[in-house]
Write a protein that holds these residues in place. Sequence first.
Motif, PDB file in Angstrom:
ATOM      1  N   SER A  15      30.190 -12.839  -9.671  1.00 42.70           N
ATOM      2  CA  SER A  15      28.941 -11.958 -10.012  1.00 42.70           C
ATOM      3  C   SER A  15      28.293 -12.005  -8.072  1.00 42.70           C
ATOM      4  CB  SER A  15      27.698 -13.000 -10.607  1.00 42.70           C
ATOM      5  OG  SER A  15      27.535 -14.408 -10.444  1.00 42.70           O
ATOM      6  N   MET A  18      28.869  -9.423  -6.117  1.00 42.56           N
ATOM      7  CA  MET A  18      28.131  -8.142  -6.520  1.00 42.56           C
ATOM      8  C   MET A  18      26.649  -7.452  -5.520  1.00 42.56           C
ATOM      9  SD  MET A  18      29.266  -6.890  -9.142  1.00 42.56           S
ATOM     10  CE  MET A  18      27.965  -5.499 -10.059  1.00 42.56           C
ATOM     11  N   GLY A  19      26.379  -8.330  -4.835  1.00 42.69           N
ATOM     12  CA  GLY A  19      25.482  -8.321  -3.615  1.00 42.69           C
ATOM     13  C   GLY A  19      26.415  -7.147  -2.825  1.00 42.69           C
ATOM     14  N   PRO A  20      24.985  -6.978  -1.947  1.00 47.82           N
ATOM     15  CA  PRO A  20      25.969  -5.493  -1.256  1.00 47.82           C
ATOM     16  C   PRO A  20      26.914  -6.148   0.176  1.00 47.82           C
ATOM     17  CG  PRO A  20      23.354  -5.964  -1.093  1.00 47.82           C
ATOM     18  CD  PRO A  20      24.007  -6.514  -1.544  1.00 47.82           C
ATOM     19  N   ASN A  23      30.074  -6.032  -2.411  1.00 50.02           N
ATOM     20  CA  ASN A  23      30.348  -5.067  -3.634  1.00 50.02           C
ATOM     21  C   ASN A  23      31.749  -3.730  -3.367  1.00 50.02           C
ATOM     22  OD1 ASN A  23      29.441  -2.843  -2.088  1.00 50.02           O
ATOM     23  ND2 ASN A  23      27.849  -2.790  -3.723  1.00 50.02           N
ATOM     24  N   SER A  57      27.398  -2.544 -14.506  1.00 47.52           N
ATOM     25  CA  SER A  57      26.782  -2.603 -13.702  1.00 47.52           C
ATOM     26  C   SER A  57      25.949  -1.710 -12.993  1.00 47.52           C
ATOM     27  CB  SER A  57      26.947  -4.208 -13.191  1.00 47.52           C
ATOM     28  OG  SER A  57      25.973  -4.582 -11.880  1.00 47.52           O
ATOM     29  N   PRO A  58      24.813  -1.280 -12.245  1.00 41.69           N
ATOM     30  CA  PRO A  58      24.371  -0.356 -11.323  1.00 41.69           C
ATOM     31  C   PRO A  58      24.752  -1.547  -9.777  1.00 41.69           C
ATOM     32  CG  PRO A  58      22.507  -1.696 -13.013  1.00 41.69           C
ATOM     33  CD  PRO A  58      23.292  -2.491 -12.744  1.00 41.69           C
ATOM     34  N   SER A  59      24.838  -2.376  -9.878  1.00 46.52           N
ATOM     35  CA  SER A  59      25.406  -2.490  -8.177  1.00 46.52           C
ATOM     36  C   SER A  59      26.949  -2.523  -8.219  1.00 46.52           C
ATOM     37  CB  SER A  59      25.734  -4.513  -7.862  1.00 46.52           C
ATOM     38  OG  SER A  59      23.912  -4.606  -8.574  1.00 46.52           O
ATOM     39  N   CYS A  60      27.896  -1.733  -8.946  1.00 49.03           N
ATOM     40  CA  CYS A  60      28.784  -1.655  -9.280  1.00 49.03           C
ATOM     41  C   CYS A  60      29.047  -0.134  -8.113  1.00 49.03           C
ATOM     42  CB  CYS A  60      29.919  -1.788 -10.477  1.00 49.03           C
ATOM     43  SG  CYS A  60      31.487  -1.638 -10.013  1.00 49.03           S
ATOM     44  N   PRO A  61      29.712   0.523  -6.862  1.00 53.30           N
ATOM     45  CA  PRO A  61      29.553   1.166  -6.345  1.00 53.30           C
ATOM     46  C   PRO A  61      30.437   2.503  -6.651  1.00 53.30           C
ATOM     47  CG  PRO A  61      30.257  -0.681  -5.051  1.00 53.30           C
ATOM     48  CD  PRO A  61      30.265  -1.601  -5.890  1.00 53.30           C
TER      49      PRO A  61
END
Length: 307
Positions: A15, A18-20, A23, A57-61
């Motif tokens: 995790s 997963m940050g910007p 990611n 995850s919405p964080s996955c580009p």
Amino acid sequence: MVQKIDKDTLTNGVSYFMGPLLNWTLVGIIKALIREIIQSRHNITTRIEILQTLLLSPSCPRPVLQLVAPRVCILLGHRKGKINISAHPGVDAASIRRVIGEALGVHTEDVTEAPQASISHISKEDEARQLIQTVLSMARTGKAPSLDVAYCIKIIPPTTFLQLLWSELAIFSSVGEMEISRRVATFVLTMPRSFSTPPLLPIFLHVVVPSIIFAMDHQQTHDHTLKVDLLVTIISSALNAALHLELGIRSVTGEHQFVLGQSSSGMARKLASNLRVRRDHTSRAVLQKLASSQSFAANFAVSINEI
């Protein structure tokens, strides 16, 4: 000796990416998970759960999903029957197919196993992609980067290599590394190479750029403006570098030699003409930004007047 870690520790560790800021590195993590799931085949529940968490995850580009899609499709329906996680308890195969389909721009029902032709070339594409990622990482840490472009376009077609390059540069610039992306792209596109190596700048401008613009115009993602800025930056920097290369060779040899396949002015005019004919939103945005670029306008006044 293999050391085991508990599920919470592994989940927390993953995790972190997963940050910007990090990611974009999920490509390697997801591929490693898939490889371990296929190779291990036993005690894979935790890996499958983490893989599903990352993919949904919405964080996955979106670019990450596009790059891992072939392997995810294999995992959802392994042709040789080694493993198929679709039937595994807790796996939401429908949602995974949905996010992969959205990333690729296809219908969910079309997200099945990757075509065999794609599978046969995936290792070579992965190798070239890894070389690009290594160069970008080296540049980011202040080390002198080195990319064997000639080798890359020997193992995969030049257009495929340039598409991979664009994908990685787009991911890299999305975390604030526009300048490094510009320098790497300019090096790849304008560094003179042996006569056996096809010139990449004309291929990029006249073959790859139209496909990039087509994809951008039809997807209209949240990072559309950033990608337009990156594309304009690369085009302007590469053509300016090509012009200075021509002037340098002319000052030394006294001859007009176009070592990049075509003259910079000719490439600029053809690009402007192609973009003007397209008339889509993204093409107009690229044209407008090129026209507002002082360095591009100063060096390619004829092309700007045509715009």
